[in-house]
Design a protein around this motif. Structure first.
Motif, PDB file in Angstrom:
ATOM      1  N   ASP A  45       3.010  38.602 -36.977  1.00 32.98           N
ATOM      2  CA  ASP A  45       3.223  37.941 -38.269  1.00 32.98           C
ATOM      3  C   ASP A  45       3.589  36.466 -38.126  1.00 32.98           C
ATOM      4  O   ASP A  45       3.461  35.707 -39.080  1.00 32.98           O
ATOM      5  N   ASP A  46       4.018  36.043 -36.936  1.00 31.21           N
ATOM      6  CA  ASP A  46       4.345  34.640 -36.720  1.00 31.21           C
ATOM      7  C   ASP A  46       3.093  33.761 -36.693  1.00 31.21           C
ATOM      8  O   ASP A  46       3.192  32.547 -36.738  1.00 31.21           O
ATOM      9  N   GLY A  60      -1.239  48.269 -29.606  1.00 35.03           N
ATOM     10  CA  GLY A  60      -1.896  47.111 -29.026  1.00 35.03           C
ATOM     11  C   GLY A  60      -0.907  46.144 -28.404  1.00 35.03           C
ATOM     12  O   GLY A  60       0.275  46.440 -28.246  1.00 35.03           O
ATOM     13  N   SER A  61      -1.441  44.983 -28.020  1.00 38.10           N
ATOM     14  CA  SER A  61      -0.602  43.963 -27.391  1.00 38.10           C
ATOM     15  C   SER A  61      -0.858  42.607 -28.036  1.00 38.10           C
ATOM     16  O   SER A  61      -1.803  42.430 -28.806  1.00 38.10           O
ATOM     17  N   LYS A  62      -0.025  41.670 -27.671  1.00 39.72           N
ATOM     18  CA  LYS A  62      -0.185  40.300 -28.166  1.00 39.72           C
ATOM     19  C   LYS A  62      -0.918  39.425 -27.155  1.00 39.72           C
ATOM     20  O   LYS A  62      -0.889  38.204 -27.248  1.00 39.72           O
ATOM     21  N   LEU A  63      -1.620  40.053 -26.206  1.00 41.08           N
ATOM     22  CA  LEU A  63      -2.401  39.276 -25.245  1.00 41.08           C
ATOM     23  C   LEU A  63      -3.394  38.354 -25.947  1.00 41.08           C
ATOM     24  O   LEU A  63      -3.678  37.260 -25.472  1.00 41.08           O
ATOM     25  N   TRP A  64      -3.907  38.787 -27.083  1.00 41.17           N
ATOM     26  CA  TRP A  64      -4.880  37.984 -27.835  1.00 41.17           C
ATOM     27  C   TRP A  64      -4.327  36.623 -28.203  1.00 41.17           C
ATOM     28  O   TRP A  64      -5.088  35.660 -28.354  1.00 41.17           O
ATOM     29  N   THR A  65      -3.002  36.495 -28.337  1.00 42.20           N
ATOM     30  CA  THR A  65      -2.406  35.217 -28.734  1.00 42.20           C
ATOM     31  C   THR A  65      -2.495  34.181 -27.614  1.00 42.20           C
ATOM     32  O   THR A  65      -2.262  33.001 -27.859  1.00 42.20           O
ATOM     33  N   LEU A  66      -2.843  34.614 -26.415  1.00 47.72           N
ATOM     34  CA  LEU A  66      -2.922  33.697 -25.276  1.00 47.72           C
ATOM     35  C   LEU A  66      -4.288  33.023 -25.139  1.00 47.72           C
ATOM     36  O   LEU A  66      -4.449  32.127 -24.317  1.00 47.72           O
ATOM     37  N   TYR A  67      -5.288  33.437 -25.924  1.00 51.50           N
ATOM     38  CA  TYR A  67      -6.628  32.846 -25.844  1.00 51.50           C
ATOM     39  C   TYR A  67      -6.729  31.675 -26.783  1.00 51.50           C
ATOM     40  O   TYR A  67      -6.449  31.836 -27.960  1.00 51.50           O
TER      41      TYR A  67
END
Length: 142
Positions: A45-46, A60-67
């Motif tokens: 949500d951030d 799931g994970s927040k790995l997507w935020t690293l791309y």
């Protein structure tokens, strides 16, 4: 129960379709659970309006935020933490005694994520996934 079997090849997940008829393979598979936990997008949500993920659950994970991120120590550390958080349910639910996630750079913009799992019976398994920012960008991932 059985799950649809997934594989992770060349930086992308896919359903395993063995045999001449192309039937989808199912099996009781720990790696499929790992793949879903790591590579489904967890809600963040951030990052609104692109918060992704499923609003009703914590999968799931927040790995997507690293791309795409630069190959820094902070990015490596975040990847390790996001993977560990995504797989914590395995210990909580008794699927594993321990789960250890280690991230390291094997090349420029290429992050290797190693997952080591000790099963309840003491047997150990390990999986390594290569996250390639350039390949993600070429596929149009955000």
């Amino acid at each position: 129960g059985f799950m649809i079997a997934l594989s992770f090849t060349n930086g992308a997940g896919d359903i395993i379709r063995p045999g001449p008829l192309g039937r989808i393979e199912t099996r009781d598979d720990l790696e499929t659970a790992v793949l879903l936990s790591l590579f489904l997008d967890a809600r963040d949500d951030d990052r609104a309006p692109d918060s992704r993920g499923w609003w009703a659950g914590a999968i799931g994970s927040k790995l997507w935020t690293l791309y795409p991120s630069k190959a820094t120590e902070a990015t490596r550390s975040d990847a390790e933490r996001y993977a560990q958080d995504a797989l914590a349910w395995m210990v909580d639910e008794g699927v594993a005694q321990t789960v250890t996630c280690t991230a390291s750079y094997s090349a420029r913009d290429v992050l290797d994520l190693r997952i080591e799992i000790q099963k309840p019976d003491g047997a150990a398994v390990a999986y390594t996934y290569t996250l390639n920012w350039a390949a993600q960008a070429a596929r149009g991932a955000t």
